[in-house]
Design a protein around this motif. Structure first.
Motif, mmCIF file in Angstrom:
data_model
loop_
_atom_site.group_PDB
_atom_site.id
_atom_site.type_symbol
_atom_site.label_atom_id
_atom_site.label_comp_id
_atom_site.label_asym_id
_atom_site.label_seq_id
_atom_site.Cartn_x
_atom_site.Cartn_y
_atom_site.Cartn_z
ATOM 1 N N ALA A 85 0.826 -1.210 0.000
ATOM 2 C CA ALA A 85 0.000 0.000 0.000
ATOM 3 C C ALA A 85 0.860 1.259 0.000
ATOM 4 N N ALA A 86 1.966 1.232 0.738
ATOM 5 C CA ALA A 86 2.842 2.400 0.794
ATOM 6 C C ALA A 86 3.449 2.717 -0.558
ATOM 7 N N SER A 87 3.622 1.690 -1.397
ATOM 8 C CA SER A 87 4.216 1.915 -2.713
ATOM 9 C C SER A 87 3.289 2.669 -3.654
ATOM 10 N N LEU A 88 1.999 2.724 -3.346
ATOM 11 C CA LEU A 88 1.033 3.353 -4.240
ATOM 12 C C LEU A 88 1.264 4.846 -4.390
ATOM 13 N N THR A 89 1.942 5.459 -3.435
ATOM 14 C CA THR A 89 2.222 6.888 -3.559
ATOM 15 C C THR A 89 3.226 7.170 -4.675
ATOM 16 N N GLY A 90 3.916 6.126 -5.152
ATOM 17 C CA GLY A 90 4.903 6.302 -6.206
ATOM 18 C C GLY A 90 4.432 5.889 -7.578
ATOM 19 N N ARG A 128 1.318 -10.799 -9.378
ATOM 20 C CA ARG A 128 2.235 -11.297 -10.405
ATOM 21 C C ARG A 128 3.660 -10.840 -10.177
ATOM 22 N N VAL A 129 4.421 -11.627 -9.454
ATOM 23 C CA VAL A 129 5.828 -11.299 -9.230
ATOM 24 C C VAL A 129 6.623 -12.576 -8.987
ATOM 25 N N VAL A 163 7.492 -5.285 -14.498
ATOM 26 C CA VAL A 163 7.031 -5.540 -13.142
ATOM 27 C C VAL A 163 6.596 -4.211 -12.528
ATOM 28 N N SER A 164 5.378 -4.175 -12.029
ATOM 29 C CA SER A 164 4.813 -2.929 -11.531
ATOM 30 C C SER A 164 5.480 -2.489 -10.229
ATOM 31 N N THR A 165 5.297 -1.223 -9.893
ATOM 32 C CA THR A 165 5.858 -0.688 -8.653
ATOM 33 C C THR A 165 5.358 -1.439 -7.417
ATOM 34 N N PRO A 166 4.052 -1.723 -7.273
ATOM 35 C CA PRO A 166 3.617 -2.512 -6.113
ATOM 36 C C PRO A 166 4.244 -3.911 -6.079
ATOM 37 N N ALA A 167 4.405 -4.539 -7.244
ATOM 38 C CA ALA A 167 5.013 -5.865 -7.283
ATOM 39 C C ALA A 167 6.487 -5.797 -6.903
ATOM 40 N N ASP A 182 11.027 1.232 -10.917
ATOM 41 C CA ASP A 182 12.483 1.121 -10.827
ATOM 42 C C ASP A 182 12.806 -0.154 -10.057
ATOM 43 N N GLY A 183 13.287 -1.156 -10.774
ATOM 44 C CA GLY A 183 13.485 -2.469 -10.161
ATOM 45 C C GLY A 183 14.840 -2.689 -9.525
ATOM 46 N N ARG A 184 15.682 -1.670 -9.444
ATOM 47 C CA ARG A 184 17.049 -1.877 -8.970
ATOM 48 C C ARG A 184 17.105 -2.362 -7.522
ATOM 49 N N ALA A 185 16.317 -1.765 -6.636
ATOM 50 C CA ALA A 185 16.371 -2.159 -5.227
ATOM 51 C C ALA A 185 15.856 -3.581 -5.045
ATOM 52 N N ALA A 186 14.765 -3.921 -5.724
ATOM 53 C CA ALA A 186 14.209 -5.273 -5.600
ATOM 54 C C ALA A 186 15.169 -6.301 -6.185
ATOM 55 N N ARG A 187 15.790 -5.971 -7.297
ATOM 56 C CA ARG A 187 16.741 -6.892 -7.917
ATOM 57 C C ARG A 187 17.934 -7.128 -6.994
ATOM 58 N N ALA A 188 18.436 -6.059 -6.378
ATOM 59 C CA ALA A 188 19.554 -6.200 -5.448
ATOM 60 C C ALA A 188 19.152 -7.020 -4.226
ATOM 61 N N ALA A 189 17.909 -6.863 -3.770
ATOM 62 C CA ALA A 189 17.446 -7.619 -2.606
ATOM 63 C C ALA A 189 17.347 -9.111 -2.918
#
Length: 365
Positions: free
Chosen positions: A48-53, A216-217, A239-243, A59-66
């Motif tokens: 839900a917090a991601s919806l503000t963006g 879908r992730v 891949v969407s921002t919420p995903a 931007d998948g860089r942080a998720a990819r690094a995680a």
């Protein structure tokens, strides 16, 4: 283990959600292998917090690094996807494949994606007589793409990592679908994170354990050159921002620990289900085992009639005859909590009794 050219007799695009779609909330769902409850509150809050963006492009860089950190890999070995299903499409379309082989029974989407991309697909059919266990020698040496699930949907068999690694060859892509591996205590026999197996591609889904099928992730773990090849076949911002927010959250140390705890709970609930099914062995119920996933595969007489009767009693289960290598005598059952399982077992016994009575009446008629 027979080799089958395939292509007919099975609805490769039939999935568990079809079993519950028409019945809606009236049916207790034992057909879909996603956790029955919603995502935990902390995960819903992160999404839900991601919806503000949403005004910005993902931007998948942080998720990819995680994801890379979770498996101890460089980011170049990670590709984020819109679920594992997208990964199968990318593999089918991007890789130059001459002789793909899919090990069945297993999730049918890999073969469907390969056929849609114009490939002729051979099948290696594992058998109930062998407990649906993998014999690496049954896969043709000429295969340049091999797809296998671990633990396998729908059989719930967990193949030894060593047996899977034996499938690797120079010039061959070995795709191991580990969508349910985080439901296995200790992730025994996992190949995710391995870099010593040539041509290895591991697929992971985050939709099963975390109840995120609607988001879908998932992700691919592979050699950098394979990741680059698949990435070129992806549309922009797949891949969407919420995903992405969910992906980053679900591979955090806290989430990995929570999933590990859930895996032990699933194992206990599965043992309870297996014990109840064992009590019905006198009625002809046979369970494929040892089951290691969050579902079990059972064989029983008149399975189609039993499935329809179960729907009338309020329970949806997954038919087995759409999986290559299985026929109409098979059903897949998702593991649920003990209260739900006890109610289901009572319904199953009633459904089997009704199906048997109908069969006797038909014979007399």
């Amino acid at each position: 283990m027979p080799i089958d050219g395939g292509g007919a007799g099975h609805d490769l695009r039939h999935h568990g959600d079809a079993e519950v779609r028409d019945g809606g909330a009236a049916l207790v769902d034992l057909a879909v292998n996603v956790r029955a409850d919603t995502p935990p509150s902390w995960l819903r809050e992160r999404i839900a917090a991601s919806l503000t963006g949403l005004a910005a492009y993902p931007d998948g860089r942080a998720a990819r690094a995680a994801v890379a950190a979770r498996h101890g890999l460089p980011v170049e070995r990670v590709l984020l996807t819109a679920g594992a299903a997208e990964a199968f499409v990318l593999l089918a379309r991007a890789l130059k494949v001459r002789q793909p082989v899919v090990v069945h029974p297993q999730f049918t989407e890999p073969e469907a994606a390969l056929r849609d991309a114009g490939h002729s697909v051979d099948r290696v059919l594992l058998t109930a007589a062998d407990g649906f266990r993998l014999d690496p020698g049954a896969v043709p040496e000429s295969a340049d793409l091999v797809v296998v699930g671990n633990p396998t949907n729908p059989t719930s068999v967990l193949h030894p990592a060593q047996a899977l690694a034996e499938l690797a060859r120079p010039g061959r892509t070995l795709v191991v679908d580990e969508a349910f591996m985080d439901a296995v205590p200790g992730e025994r026999e996992a190949l995710a994170g391995r870099t010593d197996v040539p041509g290895l591609v591991v697929l992971r889904s985050l939709t099963k354990t975390w109840g995120l099928a609607g988001l879908r992730v998932g992700y691919v773990l592979a050699a950098p050159e394979t990741v680059a090849e698949l990435e070129r076949a992806q549309p922009l911002w797949p891949v969407s921002t919420p995903a992405l927010a969910a992906a980053e959250a679900c591979v955090s140390p806290r989430a990995v620990a929570e999933a590990a705890h859930a895996a032990h709970r699933i194992a206990a609930d599965r043992a309870h289900l297996l014990a109840g099914l064992g009590a019905l062995a006198g009625h002809g119920v046979t369970v494929t085992g040892p089951a290691e996933g969050p579902f079990v595969l059972v064989r029983l007489p008149g399975a189609a009639s039993v499935r329809h009767r179960l729907r009338a009693l309020g329970f949806a289960v997954r038919r087995g005859d759409t999986f290559p290598g299985l026929d109409g005598e098979w059903l897949r059952l998702a593991v649920r909590d003990r209260t739900t399982t006890d109610a289901f077992l009572r319904a199953l016994e009633e459904a089997m009794g009704a199906a048997a009575e109908k069969g006797v009446a038909a014979e007399r008629g």
